[in-house]
Motif scaffolding. Sequence first.
Motif, PDB file in Angstrom:
ATOM      1  N   TYR A 204      -0.175   7.040 -13.106  1.00 56.99           N
ATOM      2  CA  TYR A 204      -0.729   6.928 -11.755  1.00 56.99           C
ATOM      3  C   TYR A 204      -0.019   7.799 -10.730  1.00 56.99           C
ATOM      4  CZ  TYR A 204      -3.463   2.985 -13.467  1.00 56.99           C
ATOM      5  OH  TYR A 204      -4.357   2.197 -14.160  1.00 56.99           O
ATOM      6  N   GLY A 205       1.235   8.150 -10.965  1.00 61.02           N
ATOM      7  CA  GLY A 205       1.956   9.002 -10.043  1.00 61.02           C
ATOM      8  C   GLY A 205       2.502   8.250  -8.836  1.00 61.02           C
ATOM      9  N   PRO A 206       3.321   8.932  -8.031  1.00 58.82           N
ATOM     10  CA  PRO A 206       4.022   8.272  -6.922  1.00 58.82           C
ATOM     11  C   PRO A 206       3.110   7.775  -5.803  1.00 58.82           C
ATOM     12  CG  PRO A 206       4.354  10.650  -6.850  1.00 58.82           C
ATOM     13  CD  PRO A 206       3.683  10.350  -8.152  1.00 58.82           C
ATOM     14  N   GLU A 207       1.904   8.303  -5.686  1.00 59.44           N
ATOM     15  CA  GLU A 207       1.024   7.879  -4.601  1.00 59.44           C
ATOM     16  C   GLU A 207       0.279   6.587  -4.948  1.00 59.44           C
ATOM     17  OE1 GLU A 207      -1.586  10.995  -3.446  1.00 59.44           O
ATOM     18  OE2 GLU A 207       0.032  12.318  -2.740  1.00 59.44           O
ATOM     19  N   VAL A 208      -0.104   6.408  -6.203  1.00 60.44           N
ATOM     20  CA  VAL A 208      -0.936   5.272  -6.604  1.00 60.44           C
ATOM     21  C   VAL A 208      -0.121   4.149  -7.245  1.00 60.44           C
ATOM     22  CG1 VAL A 208      -2.894   4.564  -8.050  1.00 60.44           C
ATOM     23  CG2 VAL A 208      -2.932   6.776  -6.886  1.00 60.44           C
ATOM     24  N   TRP A 209       0.938   4.500  -7.984  1.00 59.39           N
ATOM     25  CA  TRP A 209       1.676   3.500  -8.737  1.00 59.39           C
ATOM     26  C   TRP A 209       2.224   2.346  -7.882  1.00 59.39           C
ATOM     27  CZ3 TRP A 209       2.403   0.496 -12.439  1.00 59.39           C
ATOM     28  CH2 TRP A 209       3.629  -0.084 -12.740  1.00 59.39           C
ATOM     29  N   PRO A 210       2.798   2.587  -6.689  1.00 61.88           N
ATOM     30  CA  PRO A 210       3.319   1.456  -5.898  1.00 61.88           C
ATOM     31  C   PRO A 210       2.269   0.376  -5.628  1.00 61.88           C
ATOM     32  CG  PRO A 210       4.156   3.503  -5.011  1.00 61.88           C
ATOM     33  CD  PRO A 210       3.118   3.873  -6.035  1.00 61.88           C
ATOM     34  N   GLU A 211       1.032   0.779  -5.358  1.00 64.46           N
ATOM     35  CA  GLU A 211      -0.033  -0.197  -5.120  1.00 64.46           C
ATOM     36  C   GLU A 211      -0.355  -0.973  -6.401  1.00 64.46           C
ATOM     37  OE1 GLU A 211      -4.813  -0.311  -3.975  1.00 64.46           O
ATOM     38  OE2 GLU A 211      -3.678   1.562  -3.795  1.00 64.46           O
ATOM     39  N   LYS A 212      -0.402  -0.263  -7.534  1.00 63.43           N
ATOM     40  CA  LYS A 212      -0.667  -0.924  -8.809  1.00 63.43           C
ATOM     41  C   LYS A 212       0.450  -1.895  -9.154  1.00 63.43           C
ATOM     42  CE  LYS A 212      -4.397   1.553  -9.720  1.00 63.43           C
ATOM     43  NZ  LYS A 212      -5.752   0.964  -9.669  1.00 63.43           N
ATOM     44  N   LYS A 213       1.675  -1.470  -8.931  1.00 66.48           N
ATOM     45  CA  LYS A 213       2.833  -2.303  -9.236  1.00 66.48           C
ATOM     46  C   LYS A 213       2.841  -3.559  -8.362  1.00 66.48           C
ATOM     47  CE  LYS A 213       6.848  -3.359 -11.028  1.00 66.48           C
ATOM     48  NZ  LYS A 213       6.914  -3.959 -12.383  1.00 66.48           N
ATOM     49  N   GLU A 214       2.465  -3.407  -7.100  1.00 67.27           N
ATOM     50  CA  GLU A 214       2.402  -4.559  -6.204  1.00 67.27           C
ATOM     51  C   GLU A 214       1.402  -5.594  -6.715  1.00 67.27           C
ATOM     52  OE1 GLU A 214       1.320  -5.621  -1.528  1.00 67.27           O
ATOM     53  OE2 GLU A 214       1.435  -3.530  -2.189  1.00 67.27           O
ATOM     54  N   GLY A 215       0.254  -5.133  -7.196  1.00 65.04           N
ATOM     55  CA  GLY A 215      -0.745  -6.044  -7.751  1.00 65.04           C
ATOM     56  C   GLY A 215      -0.233  -6.769  -8.977  1.00 65.04           C
ATOM     57  N   LEU A 216       0.507  -6.073  -9.825  1.00 63.10           N
ATOM     58  CA  LEU A 216       1.077  -6.694 -11.018  1.00 63.10           C
ATOM     59  C   LEU A 216       2.159  -7.716 -10.648  1.00 63.10           C
ATOM     60  CD1 LEU A 216       1.303  -3.492 -13.238  1.00 63.10           C
ATOM     61  CD2 LEU A 216      -0.146  -5.481 -13.700  1.00 63.10           C
ATOM     62  N   GLU A 217       2.918  -7.422  -9.622  1.00 58.74           N
ATOM     63  CA  GLU A 217       3.954  -8.368  -9.187  1.00 58.74           C
ATOM     64  C   GLU A 217       3.331  -9.632  -8.598  1.00 58.74           C
ATOM     65  OE1 GLU A 217       6.274  -5.957  -6.579  1.00 58.74           O
ATOM     66  OE2 GLU A 217       7.502  -5.114  -8.197  1.00 58.74           O
ATOM     67  N   ARG A 218       2.234  -9.484  -7.848  1.00 65.51           N
ATOM     68  CA  ARG A 218       1.522 -10.659  -7.343  1.00 65.51           C
ATOM     69  C   ARG A 218       0.986 -11.496  -8.497  1.00 65.51           C
ATOM     70  NH1 ARG A 218      -1.083  -7.095  -3.894  1.00 65.51           N
ATOM     71  NH2 ARG A 218      -3.017  -7.389  -5.082  1.00 65.51           N
ATOM     72  N   ALA A 219       0.492 -10.804  -9.518  1.00 70.21           N
ATOM     73  CA  ALA A 219      -0.024 -11.508 -10.695  1.00 70.21           C
ATOM     74  C   ALA A 219       1.087 -12.293 -11.382  1.00 70.21           C
ATOM     75  CB  ALA A 219      -0.656 -10.514 -11.670  1.00 70.21           C
ATOM     76  N   MET A 220       2.281 -11.715 -11.459  1.00 69.50           N
ATOM     77  CA  MET A 220       3.408 -12.413 -12.067  1.00 69.50           C
ATOM     78  C   MET A 220       3.744 -13.681 -11.284  1.00 69.50           C
ATOM     79  SD  MET A 220       4.773 -11.050 -14.858  1.00 69.50           S
ATOM     80  CE  MET A 220       6.478 -11.581 -14.789  1.00 69.50           C
ATOM     81  N   GLU A 221       3.687 -13.603  -9.960  1.00 74.00           N
ATOM     82  CA  GLU A 221       3.967 -14.778  -9.125  1.00 74.00           C
ATOM     83  C   GLU A 221       2.928 -15.871  -9.366  1.00 74.00           C
ATOM     84  OE1 GLU A 221       4.135 -13.461  -5.115  1.00 74.00           O
ATOM     85  OE2 GLU A 221       5.932 -12.216  -5.405  1.00 74.00           O
ATOM     86  N   ASP A 222       1.653 -15.478  -9.403  1.00 71.69           N
ATOM     87  CA  ASP A 222       0.587 -16.452  -9.670  1.00 71.69           C
ATOM     88  C   ASP A 222       0.749 -17.080 -11.045  1.00 71.69           C
ATOM     89  OD1 ASP A 222      -0.723 -16.303  -7.252  1.00 71.69           O
ATOM     90  OD2 ASP A 222      -2.186 -14.812  -7.916  1.00 71.69           O
ATOM     91  N   PHE A 223       1.070 -16.250 -12.018  1.00 71.24           N
ATOM     92  CA  PHE A 223       1.178 -16.752 -13.386  1.00 71.24           C
ATOM     93  C   PHE A 223       2.338 -17.743 -13.508  1.00 71.24           C
ATOM     94  CE2 PHE A 223       2.709 -16.369 -17.807  1.00 71.24           C
ATOM     95  CZ  PHE A 223       1.568 -16.813 -18.450  1.00 71.24           C
ATOM     96  N   GLN A 224       3.447 -17.443 -12.872  1.00 68.90           N
ATOM     97  CA  GLN A 224       4.599 -18.334 -12.933  1.00 68.90           C
ATOM     98  C   GLN A 224       4.329 -19.655 -12.221  1.00 68.90           C
ATOM     99  OE1 GLN A 224       7.683 -15.827 -11.363  1.00 68.90           O
ATOM    100  NE2 GLN A 224       7.854 -14.607 -13.239  1.00 68.90           N
ATOM    101  N   LYS A 225       3.525 -19.607 -11.153  1.00 70.95           N
ATOM    102  CA  LYS A 225       3.219 -20.820 -10.390  1.00 70.95           C
ATOM    103  C   LYS A 225       2.085 -21.632 -10.999  1.00 70.95           C
ATOM    104  CE  LYS A 225       4.601 -19.144  -5.791  1.00 70.95           C
ATOM    105  NZ  LYS A 225       4.104 -18.813  -4.428  1.00 70.95           N
ATOM    106  N   TYR A 226       1.024 -20.925 -11.428  1.00 75.40           N
ATOM    107  CA  TYR A 226      -0.214 -21.617 -11.786  1.00 75.40           C
ATOM    108  C   TYR A 226      -0.657 -21.433 -13.232  1.00 75.40           C
ATOM    109  CZ  TYR A 226      -0.370 -21.163  -6.693  1.00 75.40           C
ATOM    110  OH  TYR A 226      -0.052 -21.171  -5.352  1.00 75.40           O
ATOM    111  N   GLY A 227      -0.114 -20.433 -13.920  1.00 74.51           N
ATOM    112  CA  GLY A 227      -0.521 -20.205 -15.305  1.00 74.51           C
ATOM    113  C   GLY A 227      -1.736 -19.320 -15.459  1.00 74.51           C
ATOM    114  N   PHE A 228      -2.160 -18.643 -14.385  1.00 68.89           N
ATOM    115  CA  PHE A 228      -3.290 -17.714 -14.462  1.00 68.89           C
ATOM    116  C   PHE A 228      -3.056 -16.540 -13.522  1.00 68.89           C
ATOM    117  CE2 PHE A 228      -4.608 -21.055 -11.385  1.00 68.89           C
ATOM    118  CZ  PHE A 228      -4.760 -20.275 -10.238  1.00 68.89           C
ATOM    119  N   CYS A 229      -3.870 -15.499 -13.703  1.00 68.58           N
ATOM    120  CA  CYS A 229      -3.826 -14.308 -12.851  1.00 68.58           C
ATOM    121  C   CYS A 229      -5.211 -14.092 -12.243  1.00 68.58           C
ATOM    122  CB  CYS A 229      -3.439 -13.072 -13.658  1.00 68.58           C
ATOM    123  SG  CYS A 229      -1.848 -13.217 -14.488  1.00 68.58           S
ATOM    124  N   LEU A 230      -5.238 -13.408 -11.108  1.00 64.90           N
ATOM    125  CA  LEU A 230      -6.496 -13.152 -10.413  1.00 64.90           C
ATOM    126  C   LEU A 230      -6.679 -11.659 -10.151  1.00 64.90           C
ATOM    127  CD1 LEU A 230      -6.354 -15.955  -7.684  1.00 64.90           C
ATOM    128  CD2 LEU A 230      -7.615 -16.025  -9.844  1.00 64.90           C
TER     129      LEU A 230
END
Length: 275
Positions: free
Chosen positions: A189-215
């Motif tokens: 994805y490169g330096p322009e797109v990757w930070p946004e993708k990574k942020e989405g994955l980190e939010r998913a990790m938070e949801d998964f740890q709290k609720y057991g699912f991702c959105l």
Amino acid sequence: MTKAETTSPELMVASGDGEPVKPEKDRKFVEALSRGLDVLRAFSQGSVILGNQDIARITGLPKPTVSRMTYTLTKLGYLSYNTQLEKYQLNSGVLALGYAYVSNLKVRQLAKPYMDEFARQTNMSVGLTCRDRLHMIYVENRLPPEASLLRMDIGLKLPMASTSAGRAYYCAITSKERKVIDDAMQVKYGPEVWPEKKEGLERAMEDFQKYGFCLSLGEWDRNINSAGVPIKLQDGTIMALTCAAPSYLIPGEKLRESIAHQLAMLASDIESLGV
């Protein structure tokens, strides 16, 4: 083509053992075979019919190499040649390989009635996916009886970073395996797109740890909301179970507050089947 160029981000994560693929450091790695398979994979990029020049552009392989590969794959029955267009398309040899995998996937057969009932109750499309490099692939999709939307054909590829299926898989693997995928995505994805993708994955990790699912709420397709949960098979394979619907039918709040929790319970029921 140099060795460094051969190791594309997708190839880096092709292995199922969680280790990065490094052709330049692996004496057992048969690069000619890898290139031949890359030629076949080029047909999954959208177009069903490709010329040697198209394949060379997609794969990054030299055109003379592509010409030898397409000739060999045609002789073996994996490609067919259209003399009028002077281009290639996949042949039945590829279908036989794919069908052998899907038809022998026990979890797909056992999960169908559970997925059908969930689709009926929620009026959502329910899918079962497995990982393919930096994507997830549908191996099953069930719809409510009267629905005509979100029909995801078997074999359809979804990007891992922005879909609930990919995020569910990402959250279920080890930190070491996530690091390999992160490194590959960062290159892809490169330096322009990757930070946004990574942020989405980190939010998913938070949801998964709290609720057991991702959105994924409009992040893959702005009109589609979906939830995903991992399924761990007895042999250690990790798949992802998803449900999806147009956002005007299933708003994000309803998905988060009730349906996604039901999906997590469905995944647990499927795992209990002992597949």
